[in-house]
Write a protein that holds these residues in place. Structure first.
Motif, mmCIF file in Angstrom:
data_model
loop_
_atom_site.group_PDB
_atom_site.id
_atom_site.type_symbol
_atom_site.label_atom_id
_atom_site.label_comp_id
_atom_site.label_asym_id
_atom_site.label_seq_id
_atom_site.Cartn_x
_atom_site.Cartn_y
_atom_site.Cartn_z
ATOM 1 N N LYS A 277 -56.099 80.434 76.026
ATOM 2 C CA LYS A 277 -55.887 81.874 75.948
ATOM 3 C C LYS A 277 -55.174 82.355 77.204
ATOM 4 C CE LYS A 277 -58.373 86.119 74.860
ATOM 5 N NZ LYS A 277 -57.102 86.719 74.656
ATOM 6 N N TRP B 8 -55.873 83.561 70.801
ATOM 7 C CA TRP B 8 -56.197 82.241 71.323
ATOM 8 C C TRP B 8 -55.714 81.189 70.331
ATOM 9 C CZ3 TRP B 8 -59.051 80.023 67.591
ATOM 10 C CH2 TRP B 8 -59.882 80.831 66.813
ATOM 11 N N ARG B 9 -55.672 79.969 70.786
ATOM 12 C CA ARG B 9 -55.276 78.843 69.952
ATOM 13 C C ARG B 9 -56.258 77.701 70.202
ATOM 14 N NH1 ARG B 9 -52.437 82.411 68.586
ATOM 15 N NH2 ARG B 9 -50.182 82.536 68.478
ATOM 16 N N TYR B 10 -56.395 76.849 69.201
ATOM 17 C CA TYR B 10 -57.172 75.624 69.415
ATOM 18 C C TYR B 10 -56.343 74.689 70.281
ATOM 19 C CZ TYR B 10 -60.410 77.059 65.737
ATOM 20 O OH TYR B 10 -61.339 77.734 64.991
ATOM 21 N N PHE C 256 -48.270 83.852 74.095
ATOM 22 C CA PHE C 256 -48.688 83.923 72.700
ATOM 23 C C PHE C 256 -49.801 84.957 72.613
ATOM 24 C CE2 PHE C 256 -51.065 80.600 74.825
ATOM 25 C CZ PHE C 256 -52.382 80.847 74.460
ATOM 26 N N LEU D 131 -60.295 75.841 73.378
ATOM 27 C CA LEU D 131 -59.468 77.013 73.113
ATOM 28 C C LEU D 131 -58.541 77.212 74.296
ATOM 29 C CD1 LEU D 131 -62.040 79.665 71.800
ATOM 30 C CD2 LEU D 131 -60.432 78.317 70.457
#
Length: 145
Positions: free
Chosen positions: A7, A109-111, A106, A5
């Motif tokens: 973040k 969270w993002r992968y 952003f 992840l």
């Protein structure tokens, strides 16, 4: 292959700030007789949790650059006092510095797939770890890190 992840680390100006915050929270939990573990609370539950805790990490973006990571140990869903579903991302308190990688802001969270993740700082970059945070920041702003 581990899934990670990424973040934003809101409120931290440096990796040192993050490390100080972690130490403070762990001491606070110890004093309160709570389990001494570090976690980050998030609203969204990762759907790929099994892949994340199978060797994945949470990469922190500090001042527009990925600068460090923490190993993900567990993901624990819970419902808060207001009845909202959330989860705790249980993290190894050890902060592992990485090569700096620029990132735009952003939300949430993002992968982050392993091939896209910045490498850990190795012995070849040990000077970067020893460099004063202000100098690292100035060099990053100039695009030199």
């Amino acid at each position: 292959m581990a899934l990670n992840l990424i973040k934003l680390c809101v409120g931290c100006d440096s990796v040192e700030d993050l490390e100080e915050w972690i130490a403070f929270r762990l001491d606070e939990r110890r004093r309160n007789g709570e389990p001494v573990e570090q976690y980050h609370t998030t609203r969204m539950m990762p759907t790929r949790g099994a892949e994340l805790i199978d060797g994945g990490s949470l990469y922190w973006v500090i001042k527009s650059n990925v600068q460090c990571r923490q190993r993900l140990l567990d993901i624990r869903p819970f419902t808060d006092e207001e009845g909202i579903s959330r989860c705790h991302l249980v993290l190894d308190p050890a902060v592992i510095r990485t090569d700096w990688q620029p990132r735009r802001a952003f939300q949430g969270w993002r992968y982050l797939k392993a091939p896209d993740a910045p490498a850990d700082l190795g012995s070849g970059n040990s000077g970067l770890v020893e460099m004063p945070p202000k100098l690292r920041r100035e060099l990053a702003d100039l695009g030199l890190l």
